[in-house]
Design an enzyme around this catalytic site. Structure first.
Site, mmCIF file in Angstrom:
data_model
loop_
_atom_site.group_PDB
_atom_site.id
_atom_site.type_symbol
_atom_site.label_atom_id
_atom_site.label_comp_id
_atom_site.label_asym_id
_atom_site.label_seq_id
_atom_site.Cartn_x
_atom_site.Cartn_y
_atom_site.Cartn_z
ATOM 1 N N ILE A 1 -32.956 39.051 18.104
ATOM 2 C CA ILE A 1 -33.798 38.236 17.865
ATOM 3 C C ILE A 1 -34.462 37.639 19.239
ATOM 4 O O ILE A 1 -33.436 37.253 20.061
ATOM 5 C CB ILE A 1 -34.410 37.577 17.258
ATOM 6 C CG1 ILE A 1 -33.753 38.438 15.705
ATOM 7 C CG2 ILE A 1 -35.592 36.689 17.123
ATOM 8 C CD1 ILE A 1 -34.244 37.584 14.517
ATOM 9 N N THR B 1 -37.561 28.344 16.756
ATOM 10 C CA THR B 1 -37.438 27.989 18.152
ATOM 11 C C THR B 1 -38.822 27.477 19.409
ATOM 12 O O THR B 1 -38.764 26.816 20.116
ATOM 13 C CB THR B 1 -36.117 27.586 18.625
ATOM 14 O OG1 THR B 1 -34.923 27.236 17.568
ATOM 15 C CG2 THR B 1 -36.137 26.481 18.981
ATOM 16 N N THR B 2 -37.893 29.366 19.973
ATOM 17 C CA THR B 2 -39.288 29.356 21.399
ATOM 18 C C THR B 2 -40.272 28.883 21.409
ATOM 19 O O THR B 2 -41.290 28.948 21.868
ATOM 20 C CB THR B 2 -38.636 31.149 21.757
ATOM 21 O OG1 THR B 2 -37.484 30.707 22.125
ATOM 22 C CG2 THR B 2 -39.775 31.163 22.340
ATOM 23 N N LYS C 1 -28.617 35.478 12.565
ATOM 24 C CA LYS C 1 -29.756 35.420 13.926
ATOM 25 C C LYS C 1 -27.646 34.733 15.193
ATOM 26 O O LYS C 1 -28.227 33.908 14.558
ATOM 27 C CB LYS C 1 -30.089 34.892 14.393
ATOM 28 C CG LYS C 1 -30.754 35.199 15.761
ATOM 29 C CD LYS C 1 -31.837 34.395 16.120
ATOM 30 C CE LYS C 1 -32.212 34.100 17.495
ATOM 31 N NZ LYS C 1 -33.580 33.306 17.531
ATOM 32 N N TYR D 1 -28.938 17.972 13.537
ATOM 33 C CA TYR D 1 -28.312 16.773 13.679
ATOM 34 C C TYR D 1 -28.173 16.139 13.087
ATOM 35 O O TYR D 1 -27.025 15.025 13.169
ATOM 36 C CB TYR D 1 -30.237 16.351 13.371
ATOM 37 C CG TYR D 1 -30.556 14.817 13.926
ATOM 38 C CD1 TYR D 1 -30.239 13.919 15.230
ATOM 39 C CD2 TYR D 1 -29.816 13.365 12.227
ATOM 40 C CE1 TYR D 1 -30.366 13.075 16.173
ATOM 41 C CE2 TYR D 1 -29.995 12.550 13.765
ATOM 42 C CZ TYR D 1 -29.977 11.958 14.828
ATOM 43 O OH TYR D 1 -30.522 10.997 15.439
ATOM 44 N N ARG E 1 -28.637 23.899 19.792
ATOM 45 C CA ARG E 1 -29.256 23.158 19.644
ATOM 46 C C ARG E 1 -29.287 22.245 18.208
ATOM 47 O O ARG E 1 -29.731 21.250 18.001
ATOM 48 C CB ARG E 1 -30.543 23.952 19.273
ATOM 49 C CG ARG E 1 -31.116 24.317 20.427
ATOM 50 C CD ARG E 1 -32.496 24.670 19.978
ATOM 51 N NE ARG E 1 -33.207 25.962 21.266
ATOM 52 C CZ ARG E 1 -34.059 25.248 21.577
ATOM 53 N NH1 ARG E 1 -34.371 24.371 21.699
ATOM 54 N NH2 ARG E 1 -34.831 25.795 22.520
ATOM 55 N N TYR F 1 -29.369 31.181 10.787
ATOM 56 C CA TYR F 1 -29.721 31.549 12.687
ATOM 57 C C TYR F 1 -28.377 30.452 13.025
ATOM 58 O O TYR F 1 -28.945 29.223 12.970
ATOM 59 C CB TYR F 1 -31.035 30.574 12.737
ATOM 60 C CG TYR F 1 -31.636 30.755 14.089
ATOM 61 C CD1 TYR F 1 -30.901 31.689 15.371
ATOM 62 C CD2 TYR F 1 -32.336 29.974 14.313
ATOM 63 C CE1 TYR F 1 -30.944 31.164 16.378
ATOM 64 C CE2 TYR F 1 -32.206 30.114 16.041
ATOM 65 C CZ TYR F 1 -31.779 29.776 17.042
ATOM 66 O OH TYR F 1 -32.421 29.928 18.024
#
Length: 293
Positions: free
Chosen positions: A206, A46-47, A164, A109, A140, A135
């Protein structure tokens, strides 16, 4: 998976002034991590603003990181999404040989049920030639993967090796630690909760802030893994303000601002994100000046 214990960092994607991927800066970033004690690197998470990268850019980012790393650290690649068939297609068609594991985000979503999340990761597990790290990041994705679902996946699929956990719910993290299979990795996805989770039995983190201040952050995590809480928390309190600052205006605008001040890469992001404000930049400048003294 001992090679994925400790501090991994979710690498940003540096951009040039005209918005292109800055490959020399990405190489500097990789070397900055390696030179300062990071244990493994996560590519296209994502980052990395992966959602704004073209397929060609994603390929070039992977190639740049692989080349710069030159086999020195384990690499984890992000492959996930809310279209299960497309995730399976990517797993089946990607060259995964340079990577130690896949990091796959819970579907966003769509807001699937827990059974939908389970079946999505069943398909991911069956398609992946590599170990899979789940994850869970509800802020998000819009839905939480419960401890029950995570543990069900951990028990049912041998190549699902860890999670994660970025729910921000420490009670949920403790349930995972209490009931997990012996070799299942519980990895913090929250920089502020990383040390408490490690001291409670977690495998590491992470991190986002870890790529800005890799030496101190990775040392903190190692102290936690060695059962030295007093020394670890002394470092945590020194780092704590930086964690608040990098998330004050969202990720990765904050960490990119810090990396720019450290002369590692630029502060540019892609729309719909915007760069850190002048007010946040001033706070970062003061922090860096104090931190270095």
């Amino acid at each position: 998976m001992e090679e994925l214990t400790g501090t991994g960092v979710a690498l940003v994607t540096p951009f040039t002034d005209d918005g292109r991927v800055d490959h020399p800066a990405l190489e500097r970033l990789v070397n900055y991590q390696i030179d300062n004690g990071i244990d493994y690197l996560v590519v296209l998470g994502t980052t990395a603003e992966t959602a704004t990268l073209s397929q060609e850019e994603r390929t070039f980012v992977k190639e740049t990181v692989i080349r710069a790393n030159a086999g020195r650290l384990p690499l984890v690649v992000g492959i996930g999404g809310n279209n299960t068939a497309e995730v399976v297609r990517e797993l089946n068609t990607s060259d995964l040989k340079p990577f130690a594991a896949v990091l796959s985000v819970s579907p966003y979503y769509n807001k699937p049920s827990q059974e939908g999340i389970y079946r999505h990761f069943e398909a991911v597990s069956n398609a992946s030639s590599l170990p899979v790290i789940l994850y869970n990041v509800p802020p998000r994705t819009g839905s939480n993967m419960t401890a029950h679902t995570t543990l069900r996946l951990a028990r049912d699929f041998e190549n699902i090796i860890g999670v994660k956990e970025a729910s921000g719910d420490f009670d949920q993290a403790l349930l995972l630690l209490r009931d997990k299979p012996d070799d299942f990795l519980i990895i913090s996805g929250e920089d502020k909760l990383a040390l408490p989770l490690v001291l409670a039995g977690g495998s590491g983190v992470i991190s986002v802030i870890g790529q800005g201040l890799p030496k101190e952050f990775s040392e903190m995590i190692q102290l936690g893994l060695k059962g030295k809480p007093a020394e670890a928390f002394a470092l945590f309190y020194k780092l704590m303000e930086s964690i608040d600052l990098i998330f004050e205006e969202g990720n990765p605008a904050g960490i990119k601002c810090l990396l720019q001040l450290l002369e590692v890469s630029s502060g540019h992001v892609r729309l719909p994100l915007v760069a850190a404000s002048s007010q946040l930049r001033e706070k970062m400048i003061k922090f860096v000046a104090t931190f270095k003294n």
